[in-house]
Scaffold this motif. Structure first.
Motif, PDB file in Angstrom:
ATOM      1  N   ALA A 210       0.711  -1.178  -0.032  1.00  0.00           N
ATOM      2  CA  ALA A 210      -0.096   0.014  -0.091  1.00  0.00           C
ATOM      3  C   ALA A 210       0.796   1.181  -0.046  1.00  0.00           C
ATOM      4  O   ALA A 210       0.788   2.186  -0.666  1.00  0.00           O
ATOM      5  CB  ALA A 210      -0.665  -0.071   1.061  1.00  0.00           C
ATOM      6  N   ALA A 211       1.935   1.354   0.936  1.00  0.00           N
ATOM      7  CA  ALA A 211       2.694   2.518   0.826  1.00  0.00           C
ATOM      8  C   ALA A 211       3.513   2.927  -0.220  1.00  0.00           C
ATOM      9  O   ALA A 211       3.919   3.912  -0.661  1.00  0.00           O
ATOM     10  CB  ALA A 211       3.534   2.292   1.979  1.00  0.00           C
ATOM     11  N   ASP A 212       3.649   1.778  -1.190  1.00  0.00           N
ATOM     12  CA  ASP A 212       4.366   2.022  -2.585  1.00  0.00           C
ATOM     13  C   ASP A 212       3.415   2.570  -3.519  1.00  0.00           C
ATOM     14  O   ASP A 212       3.817   2.673  -4.751  1.00  0.00           O
ATOM     15  CB  ASP A 212       5.049   0.602  -3.038  1.00  0.00           C
ATOM     16  N   ARG A 213       2.193   2.727  -3.144  1.00  0.00           N
ATOM     17  CA  ARG A 213       1.096   2.977  -4.302  1.00  0.00           C
ATOM     18  C   ARG A 213       1.292   4.639  -4.559  1.00  0.00           C
ATOM     19  O   ARG A 213       1.781   5.180  -3.568  1.00  0.00           O
ATOM     20  CB  ARG A 213      -0.037   2.583  -4.023  1.00  0.00           C
ATOM     21  N   PRO A 214       0.674   5.120  -5.834  1.00  0.00           N
ATOM     22  CA  PRO A 214       0.950   6.431  -5.947  1.00  0.00           C
ATOM     23  C   PRO A 214       0.512   7.373  -4.839  1.00  0.00           C
ATOM     24  O   PRO A 214       1.341   8.294  -4.546  1.00  0.00           O
ATOM     25  CB  PRO A 214       0.227   6.673  -7.234  1.00  0.00           C
ATOM     26  N   LEU A 215      -0.854   7.160  -4.136  1.00  0.00           N
ATOM     27  CA  LEU A 215      -1.129   7.966  -3.265  1.00  0.00           C
ATOM     28  C   LEU A 215      -0.683   7.453  -1.766  1.00  0.00           C
ATOM     29  O   LEU A 215      -1.291   7.866  -0.609  1.00  0.00           O
ATOM     30  CB  LEU A 215      -2.603   8.109  -3.206  1.00  0.00           C
ATOM     31  N   GLY A 216       0.083   6.545  -1.670  1.00  0.00           N
ATOM     32  CA  GLY A 216       0.623   5.727  -0.497  1.00  0.00           C
ATOM     33  C   GLY A 216      -0.438   4.864   0.198  1.00  0.00           C
ATOM     34  O   GLY A 216      -0.235   4.635   1.466  1.00  0.00           O
ATOM     35  N   ARG A 217      -1.456   4.517  -0.340  1.00  0.00           N
ATOM     36  CA  ARG A 217      -2.614   3.598   0.170  1.00  0.00           C
ATOM     37  C   ARG A 217      -3.563   3.053  -0.556  1.00  0.00           C
ATOM     38  O   ARG A 217      -3.461   3.546  -1.824  1.00  0.00           O
ATOM     39  CB  ARG A 217      -3.418   4.643   1.237  1.00  0.00           C
ATOM     40  N   ILE A 218      -4.083   2.183  -0.313  1.00  0.00           N
ATOM     41  CA  ILE A 218      -5.432   1.592  -1.019  1.00  0.00           C
ATOM     42  C   ILE A 218      -6.770   2.545  -0.700  1.00  0.00           C
ATOM     43  O   ILE A 218      -6.566   3.241   0.089  1.00  0.00           O
ATOM     44  CB  ILE A 218      -5.472   0.140  -0.725  1.00  0.00           C
TER      45      ILE A 218
END
Ligand code: NAI
Length: 252
Positions: A210-218
């Motif tokens: 989740a932290a690696d996703r563009p906005l830092g979360r799902i």
């Protein structure tokens, strides 16, 4: 700020997750809501909305059954005087490839995810026409736009919902009925836990990056609910036939 004051809405799959969050938000914004779900927990969602000062009714509804869909829509007319908003949100997933999936599971996914949209809309459109227009919001998925691993029936069903949305928007625009599709990315609901169970993985596996996703979360259910509420409102008066990702810039 948007308002749903005076609107009457039916929401499928509103006993939990995205549907529940949307029912609660729409009620808070002034709509009278019919909570339609096969899960009796929907009764508690409706009771909670009423306790908070909103208007709500629960109808036990299996969206794959025409008579259940008819009853859910009729409840909006009987209890609240008509229908302005339909949120086609109930859905299930089966994590399998074409070589793994059974015929029964294929048919079930198609019935719950696709046939339901046709059935609910079939009963809703005449009431919306009588009201001078309305808003139908279908729930697609990022996997209705792009493919995903071991979810062939789900991807097929959500692709169908995406293009049904465009077809319905053309058919019913002249009646003042807008039809749009929200496509969530990974959102923290029971569906993710169910997917993990089907794949034999720990539920946390779905959140690990989740932290690696563009906005830092799902996503959270409220993220999707806000888009659905906007599409239901008159603020979206010229939005129809749209397929709108709500995925924090990452669908998978
Ligand atoms: P959820 O599992 O929390 O909610 C689904 C609801 O649908 C449940 O309350 C369930 O009882 C109901 N339901 C299942 N079969 C039904 C039937 N035959 N008749 C009536 N109700 C039925 O999951 P979530 O995430 O809130 O799912 C809502 C929608 O969002 C689904 O269409 C799902 O495919 C879609 N979606 C969810 C994503 C996610 O990551 N959670 C991503 C993309 C799309």
């Amino acid at each position: 700020m948007i308002t749903l004051e005076g609107k009457r809405a039916v929401l499928t799959g509103a006993a939990s997750g995205i549907g529940r969050a949307t029912a609660e938000l729409m009620a808070e914004l002034g709509a009278a809501v019919v909570v339609a779900d096969v899960d009796e927990a929907g009764a508690e969602v409706a009771a909670g909305i009423e306790k908070a000062g909103g208007r709500a009714a629960f109808v036990r509804t299996d969206v794959s059954r025409a008579d259940d869909c008819a009853r859910a829509v009729a409840t909006a007319k009987d209890r609240f005087g008509g229908l302005d908003v339909l949120f086609n949100n109930a859905g299930i997933i089966r994590r399998s490839t074409v070589t793994e999936i059974t015929d029964d599971d294929w048919d079930l996914v198609m019935a719950v995810n696709v046939r339901s949209v046709m059935l609910m809309s079939r009963f809703a459109v005449p009431l919306m026409e009588a009201a001078g227009g309305g808003s139908i919001i279908n729930t697609g998925s990022g996997w209705g736009i792009q493919g995903g691993a071991r979810a062939v029936s789900y991807c097929a069903s959500k692709g169908a919902v995406v293009n049904m949305t465009r077809a319905m928007a053309i058919d019913h625009g002249a009646s003042g009925i807008r039809v749009n599709c929200v496509c969530p990315g990974d959102t923290a609901t029971g569906m993710l836990a169910e997917e993990a169970r089907q794949l034999g993985e720990p539920a946390e596996a779905f959140y690990a990056d989740a932290a690696d996703r563009p906005l830092g979360r799902i996503g959270q259910p409220a993220d999707i609910a806000r888009m659905a509420a906007f599409l239901a409102s008159d603020a979206a008066a010229f939005v129809s036939g749209a397929v709108i990702p709500v995925d924090g810039a990452g669908t998978a």
